[in-house]
Design an enzyme around this catalytic site. Structure first.
Site, PDB file in Angstrom:
ATOM      1  N   ASP A   1     -19.780  -4.535  21.503  1.00  0.00           N
ATOM      2  CA  ASP A   1     -20.595  -3.390  21.079  1.00  0.00           C
ATOM      3  C   ASP A   1     -22.070  -3.771  21.178  1.00  0.00           C
ATOM      4  OD1 ASP A   1     -21.250  -0.882  20.132  1.00  0.00           O
ATOM      5  OD2 ASP A   1     -20.819  -1.329  18.034  1.00  0.00           O
TER       6      ASP A   1
ATOM      7  N   GLU B   1     -24.140 -15.669   5.887  1.00  0.00           N
ATOM      8  CA  GLU B   1     -25.416 -16.334   5.662  1.00  0.00           C
ATOM      9  C   GLU B   1     -26.533 -15.327   5.930  1.00  0.00           C
ATOM     10  OE1 GLU B   1     -27.182 -19.093   8.412  1.00  0.00           O
ATOM     11  OE2 GLU B   1     -25.743 -18.553   9.993  1.00  0.00           O
TER      12      GLU B   1
END
Length: 285
Positions: free
Chosen positions: A191, A82
């Site tokens: 991360d 999206e």
């Protein structure tokens, strides 16, 4: 990806494709369709990286703790998400971010690792455990994070005698360094640097580009400090919601080391000195 393939995947015709920044490694574009829908396309690798990223986003989404882009379609060489419009930070943005990150970290699993290996940047990240690694965090962290990156550094020509000697010393003390922080495995972004979150249209935090696994939550928090980009409000709100065990700051260099070694392998010798500095700090050498 050409227009015909996109039309087949989306089930509607794209009318525009605009290139945008997509982190350090991906070719990213915003796709607009004739029906008025917008999607975010990532491509540029054909090694399954994007499928692994999709699984990580879906794992984070299941926590219901923080917004992540919804996975629309994924394949071996592409990921369609999206499209989230960028907004302006709310005044309490980092306080809210800290509280939501604490909720993410309260999601647990039966053991360390993940059901599949994935990637951190473009580097393979080993998550599939064997033997004691599932329930022994120092062992998991040594084998799957530090030792793996060191072996890559050897292969890439960055592991001189000094680095090898310090890594050997670290192996003998790592368990002692980490032993005071035993906790159940926590769901990690993996991360979490300043380029891997965004602000949505309502001013709230969104996590992107994960390297998901279940590990020690201090590892996520350490990564936020490698390059900056996070306000002190985040850490204050996090501590209020989910206090860390004493000594977290002393363990932080051990978690920074993984990412510095990864950057050494990805980007070269400019990260060598930082790796040596962290190793000396950890081993008192």
């Amino acid at each position: 990806m050409n227009k015909d393939k996109l039309t087949k995947i989306l089930g509607e015709e794209p009318v525009s494709m605009s290139s945008v920044g997509g982190g350090c490694i991906a070719d990213s574009q915003v796709i607009s369709t004739r029906a008025g829908q917008k999607y975010f396309l990532k491509q540029g690798f054909s090694n399954g990286l994007f499928e692994k990223e999709a699984h990580g986003l879906e794992e984070l989404a299941r926590s219901n703790a923080i917004r992540v882009p919804k996975v629309m379609f994924s394949g071996e060489d592409f990921l369609i998400l999206e499209h989230i419009e960028s907004g302006i930070k709310r005044t309490d943005f980092f306080m809210e971010f800290g509280r939501r990150l604490a909720l993410v970290h309260q999601q647990s699993a039966k053991g360390f690792g993940f059901f599949e290996d994935n990637f951190i940047g473009s580097t393979p990240q080993k998550n599939i455990v064997s033997g004691e690694e599932e329930n022994n965090w120092p062992l998991f962290y040594w084998n799957k994070r530090i030792l793996y990156q060191f072996r890559l550094a050897e292969k890439n020509g960055y592991a001189d005698a000094t680095l090898a000697s310090l890594i050997a010393k670290l192996e003998s003390v790592l368990e002692k360094i980490l032993k005071e922080s035993e906790e159940p495995p926590a769901l990690l972004h993996g991360d979490l640097w300043g380029g891997n979150y965004m602000i949505d249209e309502t001013g709230n935090p969104v996590l992107i580009d994960p390297a998901v696994y279940y590990g020690h939550r201090e590892a996520d928090l350490a990564m936020t400090k490698l390059f900056g980009g996070f306000s002190a409000d985040l850490y204050r709100a996090y501590e209020e919601a989910y206090p860390l065990k004493p000594g977290a700051s002393k363990r932080e260099p051990a978690y920074l080391l993984y990412h510095v070694l990864n950057h050494l392998n990805l980007f070269g010798s400019s990260y060598y000195g930082q790796a040596i500095q962290l190793l000396r700090q950890l081993t008192k050498a």
